[in-house]
Design an enzyme around this catalytic site. Structure first.
Site, PDB file in Angstrom:
ATOM      1  N   ASP A   1     -11.509  -8.715   6.442  1.00 19.60           N
ATOM      2  CA  ASP A   1     -12.662  -8.799   5.742  1.00 19.60           C
ATOM      3  C   ASP A   1     -13.163 -10.470   5.868  1.00 19.60           C
ATOM      4  O   ASP A   1     -14.616 -10.639   6.205  1.00 19.60           O
ATOM      5  CB  ASP A   1     -12.618  -8.567   4.129  1.00 19.60           C
TER       6      ASP A   1
ATOM      7  N   ASP B   1      -5.759  -6.627   5.216  1.00 24.44           N
ATOM      8  CA  ASP B   1      -6.958  -6.300   4.423  1.00 24.44           C
ATOM      9  C   ASP B   1      -7.846  -7.665   4.274  1.00 24.44           C
ATOM     10  O   ASP B   1      -9.092  -7.628   4.464  1.00 24.44           O
ATOM     11  CB  ASP B   1      -6.284  -5.732   3.452  1.00 24.44           C
TER      12      ASP B   1
ATOM     13  N   TYR C   1       0.828  -1.114   0.026  1.00 26.05           N
ATOM     14  CA  TYR C   1      -0.059   0.196   0.003  1.00 26.05           C
ATOM     15  C   TYR C   1       0.845   1.299  -0.239  1.00 26.05           C
ATOM     16  O   TYR C   1       0.329   2.177   0.110  1.00 26.05           O
ATOM     17  CB  TYR C   1      -0.879   0.183   1.182  1.00 26.05           C
TER      18      TYR C   1
ATOM     19  N   ASP D   1      -1.664 -18.035   5.338  1.00 24.39           N
ATOM     20  CA  ASP D   1      -2.740 -19.094   4.759  1.00 24.39           C
ATOM     21  C   ASP D   1      -3.452 -20.034   5.960  1.00 24.39           C
ATOM     22  O   ASP D   1      -4.482 -20.168   5.957  1.00 24.39           O
ATOM     23  CB  ASP D   1      -2.287 -19.701   3.385  1.00 24.39           C
TER      24      ASP D   1
ATOM     25  N   LYS E   1       3.530 -14.140   5.989  1.00 21.38           N
ATOM     26  CA  LYS E   1       4.043 -15.093   4.801  1.00 21.38           C
ATOM     27  C   LYS E   1       5.642 -15.221   4.480  1.00 21.38           C
ATOM     28  O   LYS E   1       6.272 -15.000   3.560  1.00 21.38           O
ATOM     29  CB  LYS E   1       3.355 -14.561   3.284  1.00 21.38           C
TER      30      LYS E   1
END
Ligand code: NAD
Length: 504
Positions: free
Chosen positions: A260, A256, A152, A232, A199
């Site tokens: 959600d 992000d 971002y 993950d 990750k």
């Protein structure tokens, strides 16, 4: 267009006698940004509820979003609004759109970056009366998302007409701030576990720096259970065992997506609140967007913004108002008789104004589902470790990115000839991250974007910028290059990764 607060749309006369005494509270300035689409409708509802509940707020209603872009202000946020936020320090914000054809950057991202709102806090808590596949699982956790860095940072380039690049920037300071924030939040809310999701197994330097910084910060908070999850696996675990989470801290992009997903566990975006916090400014907003499909029809559910407003009231120390509003909102959802269409399911639904009126009517009631948490004041932490002190650095070579339409062997041979007797040796070429030259290669479907790695070979002296300039001149005479990256060792540790297959 300036937004006008209009309490006439709310059922009158509800519950005011239950309101805490305004006179006892310090009036706090708050900038209200009603925003776009359903924004003004849910903002009107939230302001009415807070005012009726006795909040001591000096509202300062300002513009941001689509109309501002259309007026030619490329950031979507006029200076007047920025000044008002600087002065008030607290913002209640509606959703902001970036209209197609106006402005390059989202006004939301502008606000987060300008005011260094580095911590995005998204509580995930099951709500009464909202049936989901996860009902009854005691979901109650917080996602803490780093809100400024990562992909971002918005640094993107087309490196060739066919290959785009986005820089993923992770800093030690940014990682330390958000890790400390996560523990501070856990302390303030009496939580016991903080997990970091990254990750780092694949992005060993960027996500790896976030993970290792988290681990060093965690050592300062031995009273908390702390651990790491590969992101993950974290997403999977959030679905199969959501009740196991307490606080999850993560990088911007991971956060992000995870937040959600987490909102979906407890009923969806229309119910999800958030806070964007920095040292000087705090901005509270619903997670949802401007909902253009229902805008202007009085149908929007104000729950997400109301829950965000509850977080804001706690932030400015008006805990009593926060408790009144939160309990009334929970009671309204529990009753199930005045629900907006998005959550009413088979029952008859009401519009925004009637839902808001029902919340106000419920002032003074206590929800049997609201297990009150203690919310101690949250101290916004800063990085204390600071940058690393003196480190030794040594240039091991450079990666030069070249646009080339031919094959790997032809490129490799031409580069070997070009750098002959230069002090550099072509050590390998990769395409789409996989080594394609020299030696054994895979089945890579190559594109016109080649990363060519040159190792410095002269052991008698160090590689200098002049050597790199000479290398680029040699390459530039025969090829089109677009990007150079120095390969450095810091304190003897390589500050770069190997290509897939490079060490074979
Ligand atoms: P959205 O969240 O606006 O809408 C998704 C769906 O959820 C729609 O069906 C909508 O009707 C419904 N919905 C959303 N909020 C609701 C509410 N309060 N009550 C009832 N239903 C609700 O997502 P989108 O359509 O992808 O985005 C629309 C615009 O909003 C875009 O321009 C986007 O950039 C912007 N946006 C802004 C923010 C923000 O300001 N933080 C966040 C997300 C999207």
């Amino acid at each position: 267009m300036m937004y006008e607060a209009d309490s006439s749309s709310v059922s009158p006369g509800a519950g005011r006698s239950q309101s805490p005494d305004r006179a006892k509270q310090v009036t706090h300035p708050v900038v209200a940004l009603p925003g776009d689409g359903v924004g003004p409708e849910v903002m009107r509802a939230a302001m009415s509820v807070l005012d009726e509940a006795g909040a001591s707020i000096d509202w300062r209603i300002c513009d941001a979003g689509a109309n501002v872009f259309r007026d030619g202000i490329a950031s979507g946020v006029p200076d007047k609004t920025l000044d008002a936020i600087e002065n008030a320090g607290v913002v209640l914000k509606g959703p902001l759109e970036t209209p197609v054809g106006f402005g390059e950057k989202s006004a939301n991202v502008t606000l987060r970056k300008i005011f260094e709102l580095y911590a995005n806090v998204r509580p995930v808590r099951a709500l009464p009366g909202i049936a989901t596949p996860f009902s009854g699982r005691n979901i109650d956790f917080v996602v803490v998302r780093e809100n400024v860095e990562d992909l971002y940072a918005g640094i993107e380039h087309m490196q060739t007409p066919d290959v785009a690049q986005c820089l993923k920037l992770i800093s030690r300071k940014g990682s330390e701030k958000i890790a400390r924030f996560a523990f501070a939040l856990a302390q303030a809310e009496g939580r016991h576990k903080v997990e970091c999701a990254t990750k780092a197994n694949i992005m060993k330097l960027t996500e790896g720096l976030f993970k290792s910084t988290f681990e060093s910060v965690a050592a300062d908070f031995p009273e908390f259970e702390a651990g790491h999850l590969v992101v993950d696996n974290c997403a999977h675990k959030m679905v199969v065992a959501p009740e196991s989470f307490d606080v999850v801290v993560t990088t911007n992009m991971n956060g992000d997506i995870l937040s959600d997903l987490a909102a979906g566990l407890v009923g969806g975006l229309g119910l999800a609140p958030s806070a964007n916090l920095g040292r000087q400014v705090a901005m509270f907003e619903a997670v949802h967007g401007s909902a253009p499909d229902i805008a202007g029809q009085g149908l929007a559910n104000p729950t997400a913004l109301l829950l965000s407003a509850v977080m804001m009231m706690r932030h400015i120390g008006q805990q009593e108002v926060a408790d009144v509003v939160e309990n009334a909102l929970y009671c309204t959802l529990e009753d199930g008789t005045h629900l907006t269409a998005d959550i009413a399911r088979d029952a008859e639904s009401v519009g925004t104004a009637a839902f808001t009126g029902a919340v106000i009517d419920n002032f003074g009631r206590s929800s049997r589902h609201l297990e009150n948490r203690t919310y101690a004041p949250l101290q916004i932490p800063d990085a204390v470790h600071g940058p690393l002190g003196e480190v030794t650095r040594e240039m091991a070579g450079v990666d030069v990115f070249i646009e080339w339409k031919g094959n790997a062997d032809a490129l490799g041979q031409s580069l070997e000839t070009a750098v002959f007797a230069s002090g550099f040796r072509l050590s390998m070429i990769s395409n789409r991250g996989t080594k394609v030259y020299p030696g054994r290669t895979g089945h890579t479907d190559t594109v016109n974007h080649w990363r060519c790695r040159f190792a410095w070979t002269d052991r008698d002296r160090s590689c200098t910028d002049a050597d790199i300039r000479d290398l680029l001149t040699r390459i530039g005479d025969i090829h089109r290059w677009m990007h150079v990256e120095k390969l450095q060792h810091f304190d003897g540790t390589a500050g770069f990764t190997l290509a897939q297959g490079e060490n074979q």
